[in-house]
Write a protein that holds these residues in place. Structure first.
Motif, PDB file in Angstrom:
ATOM      1  N   GLU A   1       0.831  -1.197   0.000  1.00 39.74           N
ATOM      2  CA  GLU A   1       0.000   0.000   0.000  1.00 39.74           C
ATOM      3  C   GLU A   1       0.873   1.258   0.000  1.00 39.74           C
ATOM      4  OE1 GLU A   1      -3.229   0.053  -0.249  1.00 39.74           O
ATOM      5  OE2 GLU A   1      -3.651  -2.086   0.004  1.00 39.74           O
ATOM      6  N   ASP A   2       0.281   2.372  -0.405  1.00 39.11           N
ATOM      7  CA  ASP A   2       0.984   3.655  -0.435  1.00 39.11           C
ATOM      8  C   ASP A   2       0.868   4.301   0.954  1.00 39.11           C
ATOM      9  OD1 ASP A   2       2.187   6.039  -0.987  1.00 39.11           O
ATOM     10  OD2 ASP A   2       0.686   6.732  -2.426  1.00 39.11           O
ATOM     11  N   MET A   3       1.765   3.893   1.853  1.00 38.53           N
ATOM     12  CA  MET A   3       1.730   4.392   3.226  1.00 38.53           C
ATOM     13  C   MET A   3       2.077   5.880   3.290  1.00 38.53           C
ATOM     14  SD  MET A   3       0.811   1.616   4.637  1.00 38.53           S
ATOM     15  CE  MET A   3       0.864  -0.165   4.386  1.00 38.53           C
ATOM     16  N   LEU A   4       3.016   6.313   2.459  1.00 32.25           N
ATOM     17  CA  LEU A   4       3.395   7.721   2.463  1.00 32.25           C
ATOM     18  C   LEU A   4       2.289   8.598   1.889  1.00 32.25           C
ATOM     19  CD1 LEU A   4       7.109   7.348   1.418  1.00 32.25           C
ATOM     20  CD2 LEU A   4       6.276   8.160   3.615  1.00 32.25           C
ATOM     21  N   GLY A   5       1.622   8.102   0.884  1.00 34.07           N
ATOM     22  CA  GLY A   5       0.491   8.848   0.328  1.00 34.07           C
ATOM     23  C   GLY A   5      -0.617   9.044   1.349  1.00 34.07           C
ATOM     24  N   ALA A   6      -0.764   8.065   2.261  1.00 32.81           N
ATOM     25  CA  ALA A   6      -1.810   8.155   3.281  1.00 32.81           C
ATOM     26  C   ALA A   6      -1.605   9.341   4.215  1.00 32.81           C
ATOM     27  CB  ALA A   6      -1.857   6.855   4.090  1.00 32.81           C
ATOM     28  N   LEU A   7      -0.353   9.785   4.354  1.00 34.20           N
ATOM     29  CA  LEU A   7      -0.075  10.939   5.213  1.00 34.20           C
ATOM     30  C   LEU A   7      -0.809  12.184   4.752  1.00 34.20           C
ATOM     31  CD1 LEU A   7       3.785  10.471   5.508  1.00 34.20           C
ATOM     32  CD2 LEU A   7       2.159  10.194   7.395  1.00 34.20           C
ATOM     33  N   HIS A   8      -1.065  12.281   3.464  1.00 31.71           N
ATOM     34  CA  HIS A   8      -1.660  13.479   2.870  1.00 31.71           C
ATOM     35  C   HIS A   8      -3.118  13.261   2.483  1.00 31.71           C
ATOM     36  CE1 HIS A   8       2.522  14.627   2.745  1.00 31.71           C
ATOM     37  NE2 HIS A   8       2.773  13.524   2.073  1.00 31.71           N
ATOM     38  N   THR A   9      -3.676  12.127   2.882  1.00 30.05           N
ATOM     39  CA  THR A   9      -5.069  11.826   2.575  1.00 30.05           C
ATOM     40  C   THR A   9      -5.925  12.144   3.796  1.00 30.05           C
ATOM     41  OG1 THR A   9      -4.392  10.029   1.092  1.00 30.05           O
ATOM     42  CG2 THR A   9      -6.680  10.040   1.846  1.00 30.05           C
ATOM     43  N   LYS A  10      -6.722  13.182   3.699  1.00 23.58           N
ATOM     44  CA  LYS A  10      -7.583  13.559   4.824  1.00 23.58           C
ATOM     45  C   LYS A  10      -8.677  12.517   4.999  1.00 23.58           C
ATOM     46  CE  LYS A  10     -10.596  17.230   6.573  1.00 23.58           C
ATOM     47  NZ  LYS A  10     -11.201  18.549   6.315  1.00 23.58           N
ATOM     48  N   PRO A  11      -8.835  11.976   6.213  1.00 24.76           N
ATOM     49  CA  PRO A  11      -9.909  10.998   6.404  1.00 24.76           C
ATOM     50  C   PRO A  11     -11.284  11.622   6.173  1.00 24.76           C
ATOM     51  CG  PRO A  11      -8.392  11.045   8.289  1.00 24.76           C
ATOM     52  CD  PRO A  11      -8.081  12.238   7.443  1.00 24.76           C
ATOM     53  N   ARG A  12     -12.177  10.852   5.593  1.00 23.27           N
ATOM     54  CA  ARG A  12     -13.567  11.297   5.535  1.00 23.27           C
ATOM     55  C   ARG A  12     -14.127  11.288   6.962  1.00 23.27           C
ATOM     56  NH1 ARG A  12     -16.190   6.680   6.542  1.00 23.27           N
ATOM     57  NH2 ARG A  12     -15.233   4.725   5.876  1.00 23.27           N
ATOM     58  N   ALA A  13     -15.357  11.719   7.140  1.00 21.12           N
ATOM     59  CA  ALA A  13     -15.992  11.651   8.454  1.00 21.12           C
ATOM     60  C   ALA A  13     -16.128  10.181   8.851  1.00 21.12           C
ATOM     61  CB  ALA A  13     -17.351  12.326   8.417  1.00 21.12           C
ATOM     62  N   LEU A  14     -15.487   9.805   9.932  1.00 24.35           N
ATOM     63  CA  LEU A  14     -15.394   8.402  10.327  1.00 24.35           C
ATOM     64  C   LEU A  14     -16.411   8.051  11.415  1.00 24.35           C
ATOM     65  CD1 LEU A  14     -11.509   8.275  10.620  1.00 24.35           C
ATOM     66  CD2 LEU A  14     -12.873   7.332   8.740  1.00 24.35           C
ATOM     67  N   LYS A  15     -16.811   6.796  11.429  1.00 22.22           N
ATOM     68  CA  LYS A  15     -17.648   6.257  12.503  1.00 22.22           C
ATOM     69  C   LYS A  15     -16.754   5.389  13.378  1.00 22.22           C
ATOM     70  CE  LYS A  15     -21.877   3.590  13.367  1.00 22.22           C
ATOM     71  NZ  LYS A  15     -22.923   2.728  12.744  1.00 22.22           N
ATOM     72  N   ILE A  16     -16.538   5.834  14.602  1.00 26.42           N
ATOM     73  CA  ILE A  16     -15.552   5.200  15.477  1.00 26.42           C
ATOM     74  C   ILE A  16     -16.237   4.666  16.724  1.00 26.42           C
ATOM     75  CG2 ILE A  16     -13.454   5.579  16.836  1.00 26.42           C
ATOM     76  CD1 ILE A  16     -12.717   7.803  14.854  1.00 26.42           C
ATOM     77  N   ALA A  17     -15.950   3.414  17.055  1.00 28.96           N
ATOM     78  CA  ALA A  17     -16.485   2.784  18.262  1.00 28.96           C
ATOM     79  C   ALA A  17     -15.563   3.072  19.434  1.00 28.96           C
ATOM     80  CB  ALA A  17     -16.621   1.283  18.053  1.00 28.96           C
ATOM     81  N   LEU A  18     -16.129   3.546  20.525  1.00 36.57           N
ATOM     82  CA  LEU A  18     -15.375   3.761  21.757  1.00 36.57           C
ATOM     83  C   LEU A  18     -15.524   2.532  22.649  1.00 36.57           C
ATOM     84  CD1 LEU A  18     -13.829   5.407  23.898  1.00 36.57           C
ATOM     85  CD2 LEU A  18     -16.032   6.431  24.562  1.00 36.57           C
ATOM     86  N   MET A  19     -14.434   1.801  22.812  1.00 32.36           N
ATOM     87  CA  MET A  19     -14.407   0.628  23.694  1.00 32.36           C
ATOM     88  C   MET A  19     -13.629   1.039  24.947  1.00 32.36           C
ATOM     89  SD  MET A  19     -13.186  -3.255  22.730  1.00 32.36           S
ATOM     90  CE  MET A  19     -11.426  -2.891  22.714  1.00 32.36           C
ATOM     91  N   ASP A  20     -14.337   1.451  25.977  1.00 31.62           N
ATOM     92  CA  ASP A  20     -13.692   2.073  27.132  1.00 31.62           C
ATOM     93  C   ASP A  20     -13.577   1.158  28.348  1.00 31.62           C
ATOM     94  OD1 ASP A  20     -16.345   1.976  27.834  1.00 31.62           O
ATOM     95  OD2 ASP A  20     -16.518   4.093  28.401  1.00 31.62           O
ATOM     96  N   THR A  21     -13.757  -0.143  28.132  1.00 29.42           N
ATOM     97  CA  THR A  21     -13.669  -1.095  29.234  1.00 29.42           C
ATOM     98  C   THR A  21     -12.587  -2.135  28.970  1.00 29.42           C
ATOM     99  OG1 THR A  21     -15.375  -2.481  28.216  1.00 29.42           O
ATOM    100  CG2 THR A  21     -16.099  -0.827  29.823  1.00 29.42           C
ATOM    101  N   HIS A  22     -12.180  -2.823  30.027  1.00 25.35           N
ATOM    102  CA  HIS A  22     -11.219  -3.919  29.959  1.00 25.35           C
ATOM    103  C   HIS A  22     -11.948  -5.185  29.542  1.00 25.35           C
ATOM    104  CE1 HIS A  22      -8.456  -7.025  31.457  1.00 25.35           C
ATOM    105  NE2 HIS A  22      -7.517  -6.108  31.514  1.00 25.35           N
ATOM    106  N   PRO A  23     -11.355  -6.034  28.699  1.00 23.97           N
ATOM    107  CA  PRO A  23     -12.051  -7.251  28.262  1.00 23.97           C
ATOM    108  C   PRO A  23     -12.555  -8.126  29.396  1.00 23.97           C
ATOM    109  CG  PRO A  23     -10.057  -6.923  26.979  1.00 23.97           C
ATOM    110  CD  PRO A  23     -10.038  -5.891  28.061  1.00 23.97           C
ATOM    111  N   PHE A  24     -11.830  -8.148  30.512  1.00 27.11           N
ATOM    112  CA  PHE A  24     -12.209  -8.996  31.637  1.00 27.11           C
ATOM    113  C   PHE A  24     -12.772  -8.210  32.814  1.00 27.11           C
ATOM    114  CE2 PHE A  24      -8.638 -11.333  29.539  1.00 27.11           C
ATOM    115  CZ  PHE A  24      -9.435 -12.308  28.952  1.00 27.11           C
ATOM    116  N   GLY A  25     -13.149  -6.969  32.564  1.00 26.73           N
ATOM    117  CA  GLY A  25     -13.835  -6.200  33.584  1.00 26.73           C
ATOM    118  C   GLY A  25     -12.955  -5.510  34.604  1.00 26.73           C
ATOM    119  N   TYR A  26     -11.643  -5.493  34.401  1.00 24.90           N
ATOM    120  CA  TYR A  26     -10.761  -4.790  35.331  1.00 24.90           C
ATOM    121  C   TYR A  26     -11.046  -3.287  35.255  1.00 24.90           C
ATOM    122  CZ  TYR A  26      -7.771  -8.669  36.734  1.00 24.90           C
ATOM    123  OH  TYR A  26      -7.288  -9.829  37.289  1.00 24.90           O
TER     124      TYR A  26
END
Length: 521
Positions: A290-315
């Motif tokens: 992939e063009d990793m360097l080109g990605a530096l100059h590619t502005k992300p579109r509006a993204l849908k991001i999941a916030l996972m704010d817990t520990h997998p085992f409940g810590y």
């Protein structure tokens, strides 16, 4: 040393002048940084790999000057204990030979080796530089001379990097810190009382302490992302199959462990990944380059991001980490992205049940190979307590357990692949706590005590080792004590370019380049 006078010169991407490289078949795009200026060699600490390559190409610094400066910085910061195996003279000899070339000859060589003369170092674990020692942080391997290059090391050399040392790791990377009986404790340059994170400990410290602009690292359960989070660095763990791990093992620890680097800038991570990605002979899990360097100059579109704010085992997640996530969500939303609470319903027991089988079996394989080479059995006193326990347990694993482990990995991957149909990325903690103090994660303690602490560090990161997905730690927060707190982003399989694009946007919006530890020379 040559005088450097580079005021008001635009920094161009190292490869702008060189076009396409036949070495790995990629196209390098211009990356301008008009706001970056240098007035003297004292700016060394601010130069990343991209800047160093440009300075070398223009003849403003020489390879020997950079090498000597790096050695000076290693020696001045020796109290941080980052070096496992020193290759300073080898690096100086290489730099001297490059210095003997004319400026035009060096520039011509850089058309195929764009990082020619840039100082670099390897993690002292799982890689080979022919004719040199890799100790794996283990007394049993302390005089282990490697007979052939790792594929990745050969690619680093073809890119022109001047390898100066191997940097500390705990024994076989079995704990997320930089503490070992063989090499001692690697200290966090932000506060020497605390762990640097691990297992790519020495690499993180060398980059955070401004000794090197970047260093090789590997990640089998968070070993790039955890030290990045604890040392205020950018750390990208690639997808399984993106970077070659052979020739000895084409899928290290059943695919859990992958290699890349720790950097201060996103563009350096992109540069190194651009230069080292790609299959090797025998590879079957491969990704198109992939063009990793080109990605530096590619502005992300509006993204849908999941916030996972817990520990997998409940810590519990400590307040420092919650603060980092709150700050990051606000930043993301300010950039036009949508963030919502969501997490995948993963088969955690099956996934994590296989981790010990995979890592311990890999460890046993390496030890048995060393036993064969030495013509004798390993002794208990040559290993740290917890590692010796892993070795003994590995001897009892069955073929059915190995198959079940891989099946658990695959089930987790299926769930996450489906989850990424609905979300672009997951944002989460790297660890659930700020850096622990030295001694809390030593491998010479009762197993139950170790587990209580290590469960704060590894499980969130390990989700993406188990499933082979790319993930990165971005240095977006510092707590009230001045310790860095990284934030993790994970994406779909093979989407390193997308992560780099997002990281580049975050770096511009919340720059971290001017943040530096106070306890460095």
């Amino acid at each position: 040393m040559e005088k450097v006078d580079i005021a008001k010169r635009k920094l161009i991407q190292a490869s702008t002048a060189i076009g396409a490289s036949a070495m790995l078949g990629f196209s390098l795009k211009t990356q301008a940084s008009a706001s970056t200026h240098y007035t003297s060699f004292s700016d060394y600490e601010n130069w990343d790999i991209t800047a160093m390559a440009d300075l070398l190409r223009q003849g403003d610094v020489s390879p020997l000057e950079l090498t000597d400066k790096a050695i000076e910085k290693f020696e001045a910061n020796s109290d941080l204990n980052m070096v496992a195996v020193e290759h300073f003279e080898m690096a100086r000899n290489k730099a001297k030979s490059l210095n003997q070339l004319s400026r035009s000859a060096r520039r011509q060589k850089m058309s195929n080796s764009p990082l020619l003369g840039v100082p670099f170092a390897l993690k002292d674990l799982g890689v080979g530089l022919a004719g040199t020692i890799t100790t794996n942080g283990s007394q049993f391997f302390k005089d282990n001379v490697v007979t052939e290059n790792s594929t990745l090391v050969t690619r680093y050399q073809k890119a022109g990097l001047n390898i100066m040392a191997k940097l500390t790791s705990p024994e076989f990377g079995q704990t997320p810190t930089g503490e070992s009986t063989l090499h001692g404790n690697t200290l966090n340059p932000w506060d020497k009382r605390y762990s640097s994170g691990g297992s790519s400990a020495g690499s993180a410290v060398a980059v955070a302490a401004r000794v090197l602009p970047a260093a090789h690292a590997s990640d089998g359960g968070g070993s790039i992302r955890i030290p990045a989070a604890h040392c205020g660095l950018f750390g990208l763990k690639p997808s399984r199959g993106r970077v070659a791990t052979g020739p000895t093992s084409l899928e290290s620890s059943m695919g859990l462990s992958v290699h890349h680097a720790l950097t201060r800038s996103v563009r350096d991570s992109a540069m190194l990944l651009q230069l080292t990605q790609g299959k090797e002979p025998g590879s079957r899990i491969t990704l198109p380059n992939e063009d990793m360097l080109g990605a530096l100059h590619t502005k992300p579109r509006a993204l849908k991001i999941a916030l996972m704010d817990t520990h997998p085992f409940g810590y519990p997640v400590e307040q420092d980490i919650k603060d980092a996530l709150t700050k990051t969500v606000k930043l993301l939303e300010g950039l036009g992205h949508h963030v919502e609470l969501a997490k995948p319903d993963l088969p955690l027991q099956e996934m994590f049940g296989g981790m010990g089988v995979a890592t311990s079996s890999s460890l046993l394989k390496h030890v048995q190979s060393r036993e064969k080479a030495l013509g004798r059995a390993a002794r208990e006193d040559e290993f740290e307590a917890l590692v010796w326990g892993h070795l003994q347990k590995a001897k009892s694993f069955t073929a059915q357990q190995m198959l079940a482990a891989r099946t658990g990995f695959d089930k987790g991957a299926q769930v996450l692949d489906a989850f990424f149909n609905d979300y672009d990325y997951i944002v989460s903690p790297v660890t659930t706590a700020a850096p622990p103090k030295i001694g809390e994660l030593t491998l010479n303690q009762p197993y139950d005590d170790f587990v209580k602490v290590v469960l704060k560090s590894s499980p969130i990161c390990a989700l993406f080792n188990i499933t082979g997905l790319p993930a990165m730690s971005v240095p977006l927060h510092w707590n009230k004590a001045g310790l860095p707190i990284g934030v993790q982003f994970a994406g779909s399989f093979g989407n390193e370019a997308g992560l780099i694009s997002l990281a580049s946007q975050l770096e511009r919006a919340a720059p971290w380049a001017d943040k530096r530890p106070t306890a460095i020379a």
